[in-house]
Design an enzyme around this catalytic site. Structure first.
Site, short mmCIF file in Angstrom:
data_model
loop_
_atom_site.label_atom_id
_atom_site.label_comp_id
_atom_site.label_asym_id
_atom_site.label_seq_id
_atom_site.Cartn_x
_atom_site.Cartn_y
_atom_site.Cartn_z
N ASP A 30 0.85 -1.19 0.00
CA ASP A 30 0.00 0.00 0.00
C ASP A 30 0.89 1.24 0.00
OD1 ASP A 30 -3.22 0.53 0.96
OD2 ASP A 30 -1.80 2.21 1.09
N ASN A 86 -12.83 -2.97 2.60
CA ASN A 86 -13.73 -1.82 2.75
C ASN A 86 -14.73 -1.88 1.59
OD1 ASN A 86 -12.32 -0.76 4.98
ND2 ASN A 86 -10.81 0.19 3.64
N GLN A 93 -14.00 2.93 1.48
CA GLN A 93 -13.45 2.48 0.20
C GLN A 93 -13.18 3.68 -0.69
OE1 GLN A 93 -15.79 -0.43 -1.98
NE2 GLN A 93 -14.18 -0.74 -3.50
N VAL A 95 -10.87 3.16 -3.63
CA VAL A 95 -10.58 2.62 -4.97
C VAL A 95 -11.62 1.54 -5.26
CG1 VAL A 95 -8.89 1.50 -6.46
CG2 VAL A 95 -8.10 3.10 -4.70
N HIS A 99 -10.37 -5.15 -3.35
CA HIS A 99 -9.03 -5.51 -2.87
C HIS A 99 -9.10 -5.88 -1.40
CE1 HIS A 99 -9.70 -1.20 -2.50
NE2 HIS A 99 -9.01 -1.26 -1.37
N HIS A 101 -7.00 -5.82 2.17
CA HIS A 101 -5.85 -5.24 2.88
C HIS A 101 -5.31 -6.29 3.85
CE1 HIS A 101 -6.79 -0.82 2.14
NE2 HIS A 101 -7.96 -1.35 1.88
P1 AMP Z 1 -9.62 1.45 0.14
O1 AMP Z 1 -9.66 2.70 0.95
O2 AMP Z 1 -10.05 0.22 0.87
O3 AMP Z 1 -10.31 1.62 -1.20
O4 AMP Z 1 -8.08 1.19 -0.15
C1 AMP Z 1 -7.39 1.78 -1.18
C2 AMP Z 1 -5.95 1.72 -0.78
O5 AMP Z 1 -5.18 1.87 -1.93
C3 AMP Z 1 -5.52 2.82 0.19
O6 AMP Z 1 -5.01 2.22 1.38
C4 AMP Z 1 -4.45 3.58 -0.58
O7 AMP Z 1 -3.39 4.00 0.24
C5 AMP Z 1 -4.01 2.56 -1.60
N1 AMP Z 1 -3.46 3.09 -2.84
C6 AMP Z 1 -3.95 4.08 -3.61
N2 AMP Z 1 -3.18 4.25 -4.69
C7 AMP Z 1 -2.19 3.34 -4.62
C8 AMP Z 1 -1.08 3.01 -5.43
N3 AMP Z 1 -0.80 3.68 -6.57
N4 AMP Z 1 -0.25 2.02 -5.04
C9 AMP Z 1 -0.49 1.35 -3.90
N5 AMP Z 1 -1.54 1.60 -3.08
C10 AMP Z 1 -2.37 2.59 -3.43
#
Ligand code: AMP
Length: 115
Positions: A30, A86, A93, A95, A99, A101
């Protein structure tokens, strides 16, 4: 594959170090880690949220869990980690490409829900 940042990473349009890759998923660190170990397991199939998955995804979802265990082991946190999904903006959430974590490498307060 969904057109999120994770879709771009999976397609190689954004460079990223894969900690793990197979035909179904990847694992990456992450970018904003919440613990010494904070790895994302991301299916190559771009399902936006967990609730958008269906019976066809049953095998894939199981596979992601197995990979999460393997990656946790590889990262040295097999004895203590949390696996978090999430689902939805109100759950944090950001993204919209499903996924998992993997969070570990620090003590967790007993019974605490947050990662
Ligand atoms: P969520 O909030 O569950 O959607 O998690 C998205 C996660 O993606 C967050 O913890 C971000 O820090 C992580 N994230 C966003 N962009 C990137 C990236 N380019 N490379 C790695 N992690 C990322």
């Amino acid at each position: 594959m969904s057109d999120t940042i994770f879709g771009k990473i999976i397609r190689g349009e954004i460079p990223s170090d894969f900690l793990y890759e197979d035909e179904h998923c990847i694992a990456i660190n992450d970018i904003n880690p919440q613990a010494p170990v904070h790895v994302l397991v991301i299916p190559k199939r771009g399902i936006p949220r967990l609730v958008d998955s269906g019976a066809d995804d049953k095998e894939l979802l199981g596979h992601l869990m197995l990979v999460a265990g393997k990656v946790a082991e590889q990262q040295g946190v097999a004895d203590a980690f949390r696996l978090i999904v999430n689902n939805g903006a109100n759950a944090g959430q950001t993204v919209f490409h499903l996924h998992l974590h993997i969070i570990g490498g620090r003590p967790f307060a007993e019974g605490r829900m947050a990662g």
